[in-house]
Design a protein around this motif. Structure first.
Motif, short mmCIF file in Angstrom:
data_model
loop_
_atom_site.label_atom_id
_atom_site.label_comp_id
_atom_site.label_asym_id
_atom_site.label_seq_id
_atom_site.Cartn_x
_atom_site.Cartn_y
_atom_site.Cartn_z
N ARG A 189 0.92 -1.17 -0.19
CA ARG A 189 -0.17 0.06 -0.20
C ARG A 189 1.00 1.34 0.14
O ARG A 189 0.67 2.06 -0.92
N TYR A 219 0.45 5.21 -13.18
CA TYR A 219 -0.54 4.09 -13.32
C TYR A 219 0.19 2.87 -13.16
O TYR A 219 1.17 2.70 -13.66
N THR A 222 -3.53 -2.98 -11.18
CA THR A 222 -4.50 -3.73 -10.15
C THR A 222 -3.72 -4.45 -9.22
O THR A 222 -4.51 -5.27 -8.36
N SER A 225 -4.47 -1.84 -6.07
CA SER A 225 -5.93 -1.60 -6.01
C SER A 225 -6.29 -0.84 -7.62
O SER A 225 -5.16 -0.09 -8.17
N ASP A 226 -7.16 -0.99 -8.18
CA ASP A 226 -7.58 -0.24 -9.48
C ASP A 226 -8.20 0.94 -9.12
O ASP A 226 -8.85 1.62 -10.21
N ASN A 227 -8.31 1.54 -7.98
CA ASN A 227 -8.75 2.78 -7.78
C ASN A 227 -7.88 3.85 -8.01
O ASN A 227 -6.65 3.67 -8.45
N MET A 228 -8.14 4.94 -8.39
CA MET A 228 -7.55 6.38 -8.56
C MET A 228 -6.96 6.65 -7.20
O MET A 228 -7.71 6.68 -6.23
N HIS A 229 -5.65 7.21 -7.53
CA HIS A 229 -5.18 7.75 -5.97
C HIS A 229 -4.45 9.20 -6.43
O HIS A 229 -4.02 9.43 -7.60
#
Length: 232
Positions: A189, A219, A222, A225-229
């Motif tokens: 993370r 980018y 995944t 995480s496949d979310n945007m940050h």
């Protein structure tokens, strides 16, 4: 009208409380903080030394003492005895405040392993938060142990010896077996967008990754995480 002015100050009895505050109480996620801050220091050391080698994060096990370790290893500046005494062991002292190419600047990140508490018993005072600093500087390897003293953290030089290895520093942290998965989770993370890292000894962390860089975005797929940050 002004009749008197004086600077406010800390109580002479407040030292232990202040160290406790900036060693443990300030972090809501101690494991994640340790991973992020110590890795950042490794990168800063490489920037300062002008080297492009990868930072090594290693999981190891000592069968003789039945102890698991997480190590953060750089091959940068190394810590001279003078730097240990006057910078590394001094809270809020930093060499990085005027350098925008380095991450740190507050002088507390190097002390974050003290925030990781390993319970050794049932009582509130039955714990250990010591860790080791193995640093090589100009042909000498210094082995230190840092631990929580009665009123402030303490650093002890365990031994030193000549070495022909290059300068660099290893922060070696004993960890509970029950926390291995937590460290792996936080490594994924916290270091998701860090480049030039090599992982050794982990079962669930892959060294094969790439980060796609756009003008205004990064980018990495995944894997975590496949979310945007938002990257700060």
């Amino acid at each position: 009208s002004t009749t008197s002015t004086r600077n406010m100050r800390l109580s002479e009895n407040a030292e232990a409380m202040v160290f406790q505050m900036f060693t443990r109480s300030v972090y809501s996620n101690p494991i994640g903080t340790v991973v992020r801050e110590i890795t950042s220091n490794c990168f800063d050391s490489h920037v300062e030394a002008g080297v492009d080698l990868p930072v090594l994060i290693k999981k190891s096990y000592d069968g003789e003492t039945d102890t698991h370790y997480i190590s953060f290893i750089d091959f940068g500046m190394g810590l001279s005895p003078d730097r240990v005494n006057n910078i590394y062991t001094v809270y809020f002292e930093s060499t990085k405040r005027s350098d925008n190419t380095q991450i740190g600047g507050f002088g507390i990140g190097s002390k974050t392993p003290l925030a990781y508490i390993r319970k050794t018993g049932m009582g509130s005072n039955d714990y250990d938060n010591s860790f080791y600093v193995i640093t090589r500087y100009e042909g000498i390897e210094y082995n230190y142990c840092i631990y929580e003293g009665s009123s402030s953290p303490v650093i002890t030089l365990l031994h030193s010896e000549p070495t022909d290895e290059r300068n660099g520093t290893e922060i070696r942290i004993p960890i509970l077996q029950s926390d291995l998965s937590k460290f792996e989770k936080e490594i994924k993370r916290q270091l998701y967008y860090f480049e030039n890292l090599v992982f050794e000894g982990f079962n669930n962390i892959d060294n094969q990754y790439s980060i796609v860089k756009g003008e205004h975005f990064l980018y990495r797929g995944t894997y975590y995480s496949d979310n945007m940050h938002i990257c700060l």
